[in-house]
Design an enzyme around this catalytic site. Structure first.
Site, PDB file in Angstrom:
ATOM      1  N   LEU A  94    -109.694  33.097  52.888  1.00 31.87           N
ATOM      2  CA  LEU A  94    -110.916  32.690  52.191  1.00 31.87           C
ATOM      3  C   LEU A  94    -112.081  33.553  52.663  1.00 31.87           C
ATOM      4  O   LEU A  94    -112.132  33.946  53.821  1.00 31.87           O
ATOM      5  CB  LEU A  94    -111.229  31.221  52.478  1.00 31.87           C
ATOM      6  CG  LEU A  94    -110.356  30.183  51.775  1.00 31.87           C
ATOM      7  CD1 LEU A  94    -110.729  28.786  52.260  1.00 31.87           C
ATOM      8  CD2 LEU A  94    -110.475  30.284  50.261  1.00 31.87           C
ATOM      9  N   HIS A 111    -105.610  37.464  40.923  1.00 32.31           N
ATOM     10  CA  HIS A 111    -104.670  36.381  41.213  1.00 32.31           C
ATOM     11  C   HIS A 111    -103.578  36.371  40.139  1.00 32.31           C
ATOM     12  O   HIS A 111    -103.882  36.493  38.944  1.00 32.31           O
ATOM     13  CB  HIS A 111    -105.417  35.037  41.249  1.00 32.31           C
ATOM     14  CG  HIS A 111    -104.521  33.904  41.624  1.00 32.31           C
ATOM     15  ND1 HIS A 111    -104.067  33.716  42.917  1.00 32.31           N
ATOM     16  CD2 HIS A 111    -103.938  32.933  40.878  1.00 32.31           C
ATOM     17  CE1 HIS A 111    -103.268  32.661  42.940  1.00 32.31           C
ATOM     18  NE2 HIS A 111    -103.180  32.177  41.711  1.00 32.31           N
TER      19      HIS A 111
HETATM   20  C1  GAR Z   1    -100.825  40.244  44.000  1.00 31.06           C
HETATM   21  O1  GAR Z   1     -99.904  39.723  43.078  1.00 31.06           O
HETATM   22  C2  GAR Z   1    -102.112  39.433  43.967  1.00 31.06           C
HETATM   23  O2  GAR Z   1    -102.443  38.957  42.689  1.00 31.06           O
HETATM   24  C3  GAR Z   1    -101.778  38.303  44.896  1.00 31.06           C
HETATM   25  O3  GAR Z   1    -101.119  38.934  45.959  1.00 31.06           O
HETATM   26  C4  GAR Z   1    -100.342  40.008  45.432  1.00 31.06           C
HETATM   27  C5  GAR Z   1    -100.537  41.234  46.290  1.00 31.06           C
HETATM   28  O4  GAR Z   1     -99.646  42.252  45.913  1.00 31.06           O
HETATM   29  N1  GAR Z   1    -102.951  37.581  45.295  1.00 31.06           N
HETATM   30  C6  GAR Z   1    -102.991  36.257  45.446  1.00 31.06           C
HETATM   31  O5  GAR Z   1    -102.015  35.550  45.324  1.00 31.06           O
HETATM   32  C7  GAR Z   1    -104.357  35.698  45.782  1.00 31.06           C
HETATM   33  N2  GAR Z   1    -104.338  34.287  45.814  1.00 31.06           N
HETATM   34  P1  GAR Z   1     -99.862  43.725  46.403  1.00 31.06           P
HETATM   35  O6  GAR Z   1     -99.996  43.654  47.932  1.00 31.06           O
HETATM   36  O7  GAR Z   1     -98.598  44.444  46.003  1.00 31.06           O
HETATM   37  O8  GAR Z   1    -101.090  44.267  45.745  1.00 31.06           O
END
Ligand code: GAR
Length: 190
Positions: A94, A111
């Site tokens: 957060l 997200h």
């Molecule tokens: C992504 O899918 C993003 O949307 C999510 O984490 C992943 C990171 O992937 N974020 C959340 O869930 C936020 N609550 P990455 O490290 O391959 O970019």
């Protein structure tokens, strides 16, 4: 020379970070990624930043006595590199008062769901377990709540299968495109 300066925060593998950095490198986004902030020393995103030659601040909240102190260090580094926009890309923490005040309406998050449905760290698995047929991605301004804040853009995605890995990869592809498009809109409207 790019016109704008952005910073990215990430905690994980960093595919969104790389999509943003690559779009900046090839001029698709008229900005440079001046700083990656990562709160997990073991995160895969750190190696990506190294490969791309992007300055990285690896900083663990455990090393600070309060969230305010931790965020002040980050905010000072953001100020020093002249970041106009902060993009959270899988930053699983957060954001608190210090950063929200110093970077008011300049912090955005991606997200992997159509918010306000399926907030939290397991959005894709949760949506699949619920049995939804339309998934999606949301980019929103960040406030003090979990995956809250005014929505900036959303994109839906139909999926009727049961393979979470396949779906995750489809959602990531949508994320990478939508983040680049949205960052462009945000920096060009400033
Ligand atoms: C992504 O899918 C993003 O949307 C999510 O984490 C992943 C990171 O992937 N974020 C959340 O869930 C936020 N609550 P990455 O490290 O391959 O970019």
């Amino acid at each position: 020379m790019a016109t704008h300066t952005i910073a990215v925060f990430a905690s994980g593998s960093g595919s969104n970070f790389e999509a943003i950095a690559e779009a900046c490198r090839c001029g698709e986004i008229d900005a440079r990624v001046a700083l990656l902030v990562c709160d997990k020393p073991s995160a895969g995103v750190i190696a990506r930043a190294e490969r791309l030659g992007i300055e990285t601040l690896v900083i663990s909240p455990k090393d600070y006595t309060s969230r305010e102190e931790y965020e002040s260090v980050i905010a000072d580094r953001l100020d020093a590199c002249g970041a106009e926009l902060v993009c959270l890309a899988g930053y699983m923490r957060l954001i608190g008062r210090v950063l929200l005040e110093r970077y008011a309406r300049r912090i955005v998050n991606i997200h992997p769901s159509l918010l306000p449905s399926f907030k939290g760290a397991h959005a894709i698995a949760d949506a699949m377990a619920y049995g939804v047929k339309v998934y999606g991605v949301t980019i929103h301004y960040v406030d003090e709540s979990l995956d809250g804040g005014e929505i900036i853009s959303q994109r839906a995605l139909d999926y009727d299968g049961t393979d979470e890995e396949e779906l995750t990869s489809m959602i990531h592809s949508v994320e990478h495109k939508l983040y680049v498009e949205t960052i462009n809109k945000l920096i060009n409207n400033r």
